[in-house]
Design a protein around this motif. Structure first.
Motif, mmCIF file in Angstrom:
data_model
loop_
_atom_site.group_PDB
_atom_site.id
_atom_site.type_symbol
_atom_site.label_atom_id
_atom_site.label_comp_id
_atom_site.label_asym_id
_atom_site.label_seq_id
_atom_site.Cartn_x
_atom_site.Cartn_y
_atom_site.Cartn_z
ATOM 1 N N LEU A 214 0.857 -1.181 0.000
ATOM 2 C CA LEU A 214 0.000 0.000 0.000
ATOM 3 C C LEU A 214 0.898 1.237 0.000
ATOM 4 O O LEU A 214 1.927 1.269 0.678
ATOM 5 C CB LEU A 214 -0.914 0.023 1.233
ATOM 6 C CG LEU A 214 -1.925 -1.121 1.360
ATOM 7 C CD1 LEU A 214 -2.638 -1.017 2.707
ATOM 8 C CD2 LEU A 214 -2.933 -1.088 0.219
ATOM 9 N N PHE A 215 0.523 2.255 -0.774
ATOM 10 C CA PHE A 215 1.305 3.490 -0.763
ATOM 11 C C PHE A 215 0.398 4.647 -0.314
ATOM 12 O O PHE A 215 -0.802 4.663 -0.603
ATOM 13 C CB PHE A 215 1.927 3.780 -2.131
ATOM 14 C CG PHE A 215 0.946 3.962 -3.252
ATOM 15 C CD1 PHE A 215 0.413 5.220 -3.552
ATOM 16 C CD2 PHE A 215 0.559 2.882 -4.042
ATOM 17 C CE1 PHE A 215 -0.464 5.386 -4.596
ATOM 18 C CE2 PHE A 215 -0.331 3.050 -5.090
ATOM 19 C CZ PHE A 215 -0.854 4.301 -5.367
ATOM 20 N N PRO A 216 0.969 5.611 0.436
ATOM 21 C CA PRO A 216 0.147 6.693 0.986
ATOM 22 C C PRO A 216 -0.087 7.817 -0.025
ATOM 23 O O PRO A 216 0.781 8.158 -0.823
ATOM 24 C CB PRO A 216 0.991 7.195 2.160
ATOM 25 C CG PRO A 216 2.397 6.921 1.742
ATOM 26 C CD PRO A 216 2.356 5.672 0.900
ATOM 27 N N VAL A 217 -1.272 8.393 0.050
ATOM 28 C CA VAL A 217 -1.627 9.595 -0.723
ATOM 29 C C VAL A 217 -2.333 10.544 0.234
ATOM 30 O O VAL A 217 -3.293 10.148 0.907
ATOM 31 C CB VAL A 217 -2.541 9.262 -1.923
ATOM 32 C CG1 VAL A 217 -2.997 10.548 -2.613
ATOM 33 C CG2 VAL A 217 -1.838 8.352 -2.914
ATOM 34 N N ARG A 218 -1.864 11.772 0.315
ATOM 35 C CA ARG A 218 -2.522 12.791 1.152
ATOM 36 C C ARG A 218 -2.986 13.942 0.259
ATOM 37 O O ARG A 218 -2.191 14.520 -0.483
ATOM 38 C CB ARG A 218 -1.593 13.319 2.231
ATOM 39 C CG ARG A 218 -2.091 14.609 2.875
ATOM 40 C CD ARG A 218 -1.297 15.025 4.087
ATOM 41 N NE ARG A 218 -1.686 14.233 5.242
ATOM 42 C CZ ARG A 218 -1.426 14.582 6.506
ATOM 43 N NH1 ARG A 218 -0.746 15.693 6.759
ATOM 44 N NH2 ARG A 218 -1.818 13.828 7.500
ATOM 45 N N LEU A 236 -9.186 8.001 -8.010
ATOM 46 C CA LEU A 236 -9.727 7.230 -9.133
ATOM 47 C C LEU A 236 -8.595 6.639 -9.953
ATOM 48 O O LEU A 236 -7.509 7.218 -10.057
ATOM 49 C CB LEU A 236 -10.590 8.106 -10.038
ATOM 50 C CG LEU A 236 -11.872 8.719 -9.464
ATOM 51 C CD1 LEU A 236 -11.599 10.014 -8.723
ATOM 52 C CD2 LEU A 236 -12.878 8.973 -10.595
ATOM 53 N N LYS A 237 -8.889 5.485 -10.542
ATOM 54 C CA LYS A 237 -7.984 4.869 -11.514
ATOM 55 C C LYS A 237 -8.814 4.307 -12.647
ATOM 56 O O LYS A 237 -9.798 3.596 -12.414
ATOM 57 C CB LYS A 237 -7.152 3.758 -10.868
ATOM 58 C CG LYS A 237 -6.052 3.228 -11.790
ATOM 59 C CD LYS A 237 -5.182 2.199 -11.094
ATOM 60 C CE LYS A 237 -3.998 1.826 -11.982
ATOM 61 N NZ LYS A 237 -4.383 1.413 -13.324
ATOM 62 N N ASP A 238 -8.408 4.665 -13.868
ATOM 63 C CA ASP A 238 -9.147 4.247 -15.070
ATOM 64 C C ASP A 238 -10.615 4.657 -14.991
ATOM 65 O O ASP A 238 -11.514 3.912 -15.425
ATOM 66 C CB ASP A 238 -9.037 2.736 -15.281
ATOM 67 C CG ASP A 238 -7.595 2.279 -15.467
ATOM 68 O OD1 ASP A 238 -6.807 3.070 -16.018
ATOM 69 O OD2 ASP A 238 -7.263 1.158 -15.047
ATOM 70 N N GLY A 239 -10.862 5.830 -14.389
ATOM 71 C CA GLY A 239 -12.222 6.356 -14.301
ATOM 72 C C GLY A 239 -13.064 5.755 -13.198
ATOM 73 O O GLY A 239 -14.223 6.151 -13.020
ATOM 74 N N LYS A 240 -12.511 4.822 -12.416
ATOM 75 C CA LYS A 240 -13.270 4.168 -11.346
ATOM 76 C C LYS A 240 -12.744 4.610 -9.984
ATOM 77 O O LYS A 240 -11.536 4.708 -9.774
ATOM 78 C CB LYS A 240 -13.167 2.643 -11.465
ATOM 79 C CG LYS A 240 -13.740 2.088 -12.770
ATOM 80 C CD LYS A 240 -13.575 0.579 -12.826
ATOM 81 C CE LYS A 240 -14.135 0.017 -14.131
ATOM 82 N NZ LYS A 240 -13.950 -1.458 -14.215
ATOM 83 N N GLN A 260 -4.656 5.056 1.724
ATOM 84 C CA GLN A 260 -3.691 3.988 1.522
ATOM 85 C C GLN A 260 -4.139 3.227 0.278
ATOM 86 O O GLN A 260 -5.141 2.520 0.292
ATOM 87 C CB GLN A 260 -3.627 3.061 2.738
ATOM 88 C CG GLN A 260 -3.008 3.684 3.979
ATOM 89 C CD GLN A 260 -1.522 3.936 3.806
ATOM 90 O OE1 GLN A 260 -0.817 3.172 3.134
ATOM 91 N NE2 GLN A 260 -1.039 5.019 4.411
ATOM 92 N N VAL A 261 -3.397 3.400 -0.804
ATOM 93 C CA VAL A 261 -3.823 2.883 -2.109
ATOM 94 C C VAL A 261 -3.008 1.625 -2.433
ATOM 95 O O VAL A 261 -1.775 1.624 -2.290
ATOM 96 C CB VAL A 261 -3.628 3.953 -3.195
ATOM 97 C CG1 VAL A 261 -4.092 3.428 -4.552
ATOM 98 C CG2 VAL A 261 -4.379 5.231 -2.823
#
Length: 695
Positions: A214-218, A236-240, A260-261
């Motif tokens: 998992l990688f963090p995104v803030r 979102l990824k690929d519109g989802k 956490q993506v």
């Protein structure tokens, strides 16, 4: 332009009287006797001979002309227009037209007072007219603009400058804190009243993630003026939508949403972070940002080892850790009880050949396991042992003497590319280090990146060099104290870019597996902004891995939506790069092919282009920046409704030009008309005597 001439003599001008007396005596002795011609003719000949002899005698006094040329440069005034997109957003077409007319009016008024007006934009490019100027700059960097003026107009008749701007800057340092020597007047345009808006101000993320983790995104969201807003932030990824959070906060708050993506697919992946639109907000374009993450299988492991604690460990680790694809460990026997058992892609050894032999076990392991190694050798090195333990160099030291040397980058070095700006930093800013003085012998398969420079002389002795066509790969740096180079660079440039890139490229070369491909194409970076050039570097080799040129390359570029664009180019000595402009943001895959040594060779890779949209993050004009800039330089700030007063004030200035004087000295005898006068006098006397029947 004016010219002043003065006649000067190397000897006292009183000698002119003696010269005239000599001419008079010579003429008297020649023409005192009664001749066959008339008295008038005799007097004419007497006068000619008097002038001729006097003139020749005066030339013996070495007279010369002092020529003073005065050239007046008209005073220079700069009108600069902030042509960023934020300015266009804050003004309508009528207001822009009014500003344009005011600038034209000011230009004409200053030109009428013999002032040279330079009209520029944010890129310091000339503007022939303000009307129709495209407001397309995606960043505002006023500090760089002022620095360029400081250099361009240094020593010239620079009177001052007027900057028409909204005061919003998003690149470079705060312009009001620059030590700018000229006066800067500012005209504030745009709206200073904040609009209601939700701003996705910043997205923090790691550029590299590891597959299966998992990688963090803030996401940082600024709520500007919307009370008690409940917001939805999504990834979102690929519109989802793959993750969503709801956050709530009042106007003026900075809100955070943490995610956490999962890193699932290998390679460059495109994600979108967005904030839901709110009915009260005015600007929707700043509610979304694109991020690109390189998902890789695993990290390369680097070990930095030293027999004792050393500041170079921290400097090297800080530089290497900037690349998230490297996992850096340290080993100091005095601190660490056990030697790490990991399999390392590279071992960096600081002064390993020392009297105490604290790194002997690690040296033996490096040798037995054929690890790539980088030796940093300093004051505690036993050079006799170092000579025996390597095949790259030998140092026959003279009476244990040392030299204080600085680095000089070798422009012929080709193992990796190094920007010209970085070379200048290495050559100019780095402090001396201590190296052994003596006779250096290096093997034929060595590539030298840095030579030793003693004073102003670049010697052929190496300082930073690499093995070539040899496994395992090795590098040697002579002279400890690299941490001083990093700190010195920061004190001069506010960053570590040259030092860190030199270290990272060294690590990249040493830790990478041997590449036996004869055709290589790669981008200089893996991530570009949409206002940058995309640069492809091309390398082609023959069977003995010597570089060859004249190769025709076919390049196929595939965008994320599947669309394909084809390009062709040919390499040449000194021109192995291919550049592209104007590509839209997103993920691109490329495939290059060429005929090399009779075979069709292929190369491929990926890169991303990010949309640079800093201007839309803040659209509220900031006149305080302009006020402070003008106050710090002795200028004055004007609001848009004070344009007439501004024109009157600037027109009332009494700018002064600059006079440039040049002085030259010209010997009289070098003047062509002196020879002409002498020739005319001689010819006249000879012709008169012949005509009168004499010789």
């Amino acid at each position: 332009m004016t010219e002043n001439n003065n006649l000067l003599f190397e000897h006292s001008p009183w000698w002119i009287l003696a010269c005239c007396a000599l001419g008079l005596l010579y003429a008297f002795l020649l023409y005192q006797k009664k001749s066959t011609w008339s008295t008038l003719t005799n007097r004419i000949l007497f006068s000619i001979r008097f002038l001729l002899v006097s003139f020749l005698a005066i030339l013996l006094l070495s007279p010369f002309l002092r020529l003073v040329l005065n050239q007046v440069e008209e005073p220079i005034f700069v009108l600069a227009l902030d042509n960023s997109t934020s300015v266009a957003s804050g003004l309508d077409s009528t207001q822009l037209l009014a500003v344009s007319r005011q600038m034209d009016q000011l230009t004409a008024a200053l030109a009428a007072k013999d002032v040279t007006v330079e009209r520029r934009n944010l890129n310091n490019e000339d503007l022939s007219k303000f009307v129709g100027t495209p407001f397309d700059q995606k960043t505002t960097d006023l500090s760089t603009l002022l620095r360029e003026w400081q250099t361009e107009f240094e020593g010239r008749a620079f009177t001052g400058a007027l900057i028409v701007s909204d005061g919003i800057y998003n690149k470079g340092m705060a312009p009001q804190y620059l030590n700018f020597t000229g006066k800067v007047y500012t005209l504030g345009v745009g709206d200073t009243i904040p609009v209601k808006d939700l701003i996705l101000n910043n997205v923090q993320f790691n550029k590299i993630a590891y597959q299966g983790n998992l990688f963090p995104v803030r996401a940082e969201v600024i709520n500007q003026g919307i009370e008690a807003a409940e917001l939805e932030v999504s990834v979102l990824k690929d519109g989802k939508i793959i993750s969503t959070q709801r956050i709530k906060g009042g106007g003026g708050e900075l809100l955070n949403a943490d995610f956490q993506v999962p890193a699932e697919q290998k390679g460059l992946q495109h994600y979108v972070v967005q904030v839901s639109n709110h009915p009260e907000e005015t600007i929707l374009s700043n509610n979304q940002q694109d991020i690109y993450i390189d998902i890789v299988e695993g990290k390369e492991k680097i070990l930095i080892a030293s027999g004792a604690p050393h500041p170079d460990i921290k400097a090297l680790k800080a530089a290497i850790s900037k690349n998230e694809n490297y996992e850096v460990k340290t080993y100091v026997p005095m601190v660490d009880k056990e030697l790490p058992t990991d399999v390392f892609d590279l071992v960096i050894l600081i002064s390993p050949f020392e009297r105490q032999r604290r790194l002997a076990a690690l040296l033996e392991r490096v040798k037995n396991e054929n690890m790539s190694a980088w030796y940093v050798l300093g004051s505690t090195t036993l050079w006799a042992e170092a000579n025996n333990q390597n095949t790259l160099f030998k140092v026959e030291r003279t009476r244990n003497e040392s030299d204080q040397v600085r680095p000089a980058y070798n422009d012929a070095f080709q193992l990796f590319t190094f920007e010209s700006e970085w070379k200048g930093i290495v050559n100019s800013y780095y402090t001396p280090v201590t190296v052994p003085y003596g006779d250096y012998q290096i093997s034929g398969g060595v590539a030298v990146a840095l030579f030793q420079k003693v004073g102003a002389i670049t010697t052929p002795r190496p300082m930073w060099f690499f093995s070539q066509n040899q496994l395992p790969k090795q590098a040697v740096t002579l002279g400890e104290g690299l941490w001083q180079w990093r700190m010195q660079e920061y004190s001069r440039t506010d960053n570590y870019v040259a030092f860190d890139n030199l270290v990272l490229k060294t690590v990249q070369y040493l830790s990478s597996k041997e590449d036996k491909r004869k055709f290589r194409v790669y981008t200089t970076k893996t991530e570009f902004f949409d206002n940058e050039q995309i640069i492809f570097q091309t390398e082609t080799y023959n069977d003995v891995f010597e570089p060859i040129y004249g190769t025709e390359v076919e390049l196929k570029l595939t965008y994320a939506d599947g669309s394909v664009t084809n390009y062709n180019y040919t390499t040449a000595p000194g021109n192995t790069r291919f550049r592209l402009n104007g590509l839209k943001d997103g993920i691109y895959e490329f495939e290059a092919s060429a005929m090399v040594n009779g075979n069709r060779e292929l190369a491929s890779g990926q890169f991303t282009i990010r949309k640079l949209d800093l201007e839309n993050l803040q659209l509220t004009a900031n006149f305080n920046v302009l006020r402070e800039l003008s106050a710090s330089t002795g200028g004055k700030f004007y609001a848009a409704n004070q344009a007439d007063a501004m024109i009157a004030d600037l027109t009332a200035l009494q700018p002064k030009g600059r006079i440039y004087s040049s002085e030259n000295y010209l010997p009289i005898i070098h003047l062509w008309w002196i020879f002409t006068i002498l020739l005319v006098l001689l010819s006249a006397e000879w012709f008169t005597r012949k005509y009168s029947g004499s010789y």
